[in-house]
Design a protein around this motif. Structure first.
Motif, mmCIF file in Angstrom:
data_model
loop_
_atom_site.group_PDB
_atom_site.id
_atom_site.type_symbol
_atom_site.label_atom_id
_atom_site.label_comp_id
_atom_site.label_asym_id
_atom_site.label_seq_id
_atom_site.Cartn_x
_atom_site.Cartn_y
_atom_site.Cartn_z
ATOM 1 N N GLY A 388 55.866 26.341 89.288
ATOM 2 C CA GLY A 388 55.786 25.551 90.507
ATOM 3 C C GLY A 388 55.706 26.367 91.776
ATOM 4 N N LEU A 389 55.849 27.683 91.675
ATOM 5 C CA LEU A 389 55.717 28.540 92.853
ATOM 6 C C LEU A 389 54.259 28.755 93.259
ATOM 7 N N LYS A 390 53.338 28.238 92.487
ATOM 8 C CA LYS A 390 51.918 28.467 92.760
ATOM 9 C C LYS A 390 51.540 28.019 94.175
ATOM 10 N N ALA A 392 53.429 27.864 96.808
ATOM 11 C CA ALA A 392 54.008 28.770 97.792
ATOM 12 C C ALA A 392 53.202 30.058 97.886
ATOM 13 N N VAL A 393 52.688 30.531 96.757
ATOM 14 C CA VAL A 393 51.823 31.720 96.742
ATOM 15 C C VAL A 393 50.543 31.452 97.532
ATOM 16 N N GLU A 394 49.972 30.283 97.313
ATOM 17 C CA GLU A 394 48.729 29.927 98.018
ATOM 18 C C GLU A 394 48.976 29.737 99.512
ATOM 19 N N ASP A 395 50.073 29.047 99.851
ATOM 20 C CA ASP A 395 50.380 28.799 101.264
ATOM 21 C C ASP A 395 50.610 30.110 102.015
ATOM 22 N N ALA A 396 51.182 31.092 101.329
ATOM 23 C CA ALA A 396 51.488 32.376 101.964
ATOM 24 C C ALA A 396 50.271 33.299 102.035
ATOM 25 N N GLY A 397 49.166 32.900 101.441
ATOM 26 C CA GLY A 397 47.967 33.725 101.465
ATOM 27 C C GLY A 397 48.132 35.044 100.730
ATOM 28 N N ILE A 398 48.860 35.017 99.623
ATOM 29 C CA ILE A 398 49.079 36.235 98.845
ATOM 30 C C ILE A 398 47.773 36.631 98.159
ATOM 31 N N ASP A 399 47.427 37.912 98.254
ATOM 32 C CA ASP A 399 46.168 38.388 97.671
ATOM 33 C C ASP A 399 46.298 38.747 96.197
ATOM 34 N N MET A 408 58.150 34.280 84.415
ATOM 35 C CA MET A 408 57.176 34.451 85.487
ATOM 36 C C MET A 408 55.744 34.484 84.955
ATOM 37 N N LYS A 409 55.589 34.638 83.661
ATOM 38 C CA LYS A 409 54.244 34.594 83.077
ATOM 39 C C LYS A 409 53.621 33.214 83.282
ATOM 40 N N GLY A 410 54.466 32.170 83.368
ATOM 41 C CA GLY A 410 53.948 30.833 83.619
ATOM 42 C C GLY A 410 53.252 30.745 84.962
ATOM 43 N N ALA A 414 49.045 30.510 85.777
ATOM 44 C CA ALA A 414 48.573 29.374 86.569
ATOM 45 C C ALA A 414 47.707 29.799 87.743
ATOM 46 N N LEU A 415 47.717 31.077 88.074
ATOM 47 C CA LEU A 415 46.971 31.569 89.231
ATOM 48 C C LEU A 415 45.511 31.833 88.884
#
Length: 467
Positions: A388-390, A392-399, A408-410, A414-415
């Motif tokens: 479900g952190l996906k 938050a990763v997208e919102d933060a603009g993580i490259d 964390m493999k989940g 998902a990315l």
């Protein structure tokens, strides 16, 4: 300064006479011979290892005395021994005695919460130290031995004391807060952590609310307003005769933050105490840090200390290692920024850390890399909470994401492939994958629960590229 303890005082509290050695002042208390200082009382706890195996080492390091179980066999070279039936209970007795002997004008604050405990404690320590002699928990000494140890180490001259109290199970905070007997107690937030040991987040709120049971009469219960469980916590506080005071950015908060300005190098806001207000500058970045600073301001005000004199120190206070500490790495192609969040993690703090990484200016550090390890003790909900952190990763603009651990493999899977930097089961296996990708201009944030051991990866990066 007076000694921390004298032998007659120890005898009076413990109910036993010293055996052997010479009478000397005790200047500190230690449970670890690796950090023991000359003049310390060594307490032989039976925890992950049996402290009795290290008593002789403590005396070689010039311990003043040792607190041991009745059955301990004296060894050649041992000095003064205090023999007791149970060393942990004896340490607790010393802690209660230390709490009893500080002056009537002294003020005690306790801190718990699902996230931000240690950072809030350190902000309180720094602020209150501007006003008088301040004693606070070291590191994250917040458990069944850490709290009584911190109490027993408290000098009699203490004017302000700050105690961090943690838990993994219901019922663990209650006996600790009753030892501490705070004048003000903070619950920083209630989130979905320790779900392995709780049936619901509501049950976590109830367990955190135990901290209010130890408040002195007419004590203050400090509660985050912008949290789903604020009403539940206020009810618990009122049940135990405490005065609930809320903090936050919501319009209904008793102590409210206004005009918040977030930047990569800190934040600015106005703290409003009803009709009164004071500006606040915080060197540590992140909205979550600003929220915790509001809790700090609320606590200082609750104990009738000088808020205006205490708070300005936050303009220069930097985050500790493992909790947001920043350092520069000298890589091929230029410098990179390393943000060390490796000590602890849960879904709420992980989202906050990702948002803070997003505030790093791309003009200086064009690429954002997050190295994320497993968040532990989440029980059956762990797979969903990690994946479900996906957003938050997208919102933060993580490259790029580098992921560590089975849960964390989940998230990693998902990315989109463009964001997958590398995955490994362990920190040591992830290290070469990360090293092969880093270059100048990167902003790298490392975050995980301590048990995932990503702290070792942070130290490796600093050792290789920090000088």
């Amino acid at each position: 300064m007076q000694p921390l303890w004298t032998f007659p005082e120890l005898s009076a509290v413990l109910g036993v006479e010293p055996e052997g050695g010479v009478d000397r002042p005790v200047t500190g208390i230690s449970i670890d011979t690796r950090t023991l200082q000359a003049g310390d009382l060594f307490v032989a706890l039976k925890d992950q290892r049996d402290g009795h195996d290290f008593v002789s080492i403590a005396f070689k390091a010039d311990a003043a005395a040792a607190l041991v179980s009745e059955g301990y066999q004296r060894q050649p070279g041992d000095g003064t021994l205090f023999r007791v039936p149970d060393t942990l209970k004896a340490l607790e007795a010393l802690g209660r005695a230390a709490r009893d002997r500080i002056g009537p004008d002294a003020s005690v604050v306790a801190v718990t919460g699902s996230a931000g405990k240690t950072g809030t404690k350190e902000m309180l320590r720094a602020c209150l130290a501007q006003l008088g002699a301040t004693h606070a928990s070291e590191k994250s000494y917040n458990n069944h031995w850490g709290v009584p140890l911190t109490l027993a180490q408290m000098p009699r001259e203490t004017r302000f004391a700050v105690f961090e109290i943690g838990m993994n199970h219901a019922g663990e905070i209650r006996p600790l807060t009753k030892m501490v007997r705070p004048h003000a107690a903070i619950v920083t937030t209630v989130e979905a952590v320790h779900l392995e040991h709780f049936p619901s987040v509501e049950a976590i709120a109830d367990a955190k609310g135990e901290i209010f049971e130890g408040l002195v009469p007419d004590g203050t219960a400090i509660i985050k307003y912008d949290n789903a469980h604020v009403g539940r916590l206020k009810s618990i506080a009122e049940r135990f005769g405490a005065k609930p005071v809320t903090f936050g950015f919501g319009a209904g908060a008793d102590v409210r933050g206004d005009d918040l300005k977030l930047d990569h190098d800190g934040s600015e806001l106005i703290v409003r105490f009803g009709e009164r207000s004071t500006p606040l500058r915080i060197a540590m970045p992140g909205r979550h840090i600003a929220e915790n600073a509001l809790a700090v301001a609320t606590a200082i005000d609750a104990i009738d200390a000088d808020v205006e004199k205490a708070l300005p120190v936050l303009a220069g206070l930097q985050p500790p290692g493992g909790r947001g500490a920043r350092s520069v790495l000298h890589l091929e192609g230029g410098d990179a920024l390393l943000i060390d969040e490796s000590y602890n993690a849960n879904p709420a703090s992980m989202r906050a850390a990702l948002a803070t990484l997003a505030s790093v200016p791309r003009q200086k550090f064009p690429r954002r890399i997050a190295v994320l390890g497993d968040m532990l003790e989440l029980g059956a909900d762990a797979p969903e909470l990690h994946a479900g952190l996906k957003d938050a990763v997208e919102d933060a603009g993580i490259d790029l994401i580098f992921a560590c651990g089975p849960h964390m493999k989940g998230l990693y899977d998902a990315l989109p492939k463009s964001k997958r930097g590398g995955y490994a089961q362990t920190s040591s296996s992830l290290q070469p994958l990360l090293l092969s990708e880093l270059h100048g201009g990167d902003a790298i944030m490392v975050k995980a629960s301590n048990g995932t051991r990503l702290g070792a990866l942070v130290e490796a990066l600093k050792s290789k590229f920090g000088n």
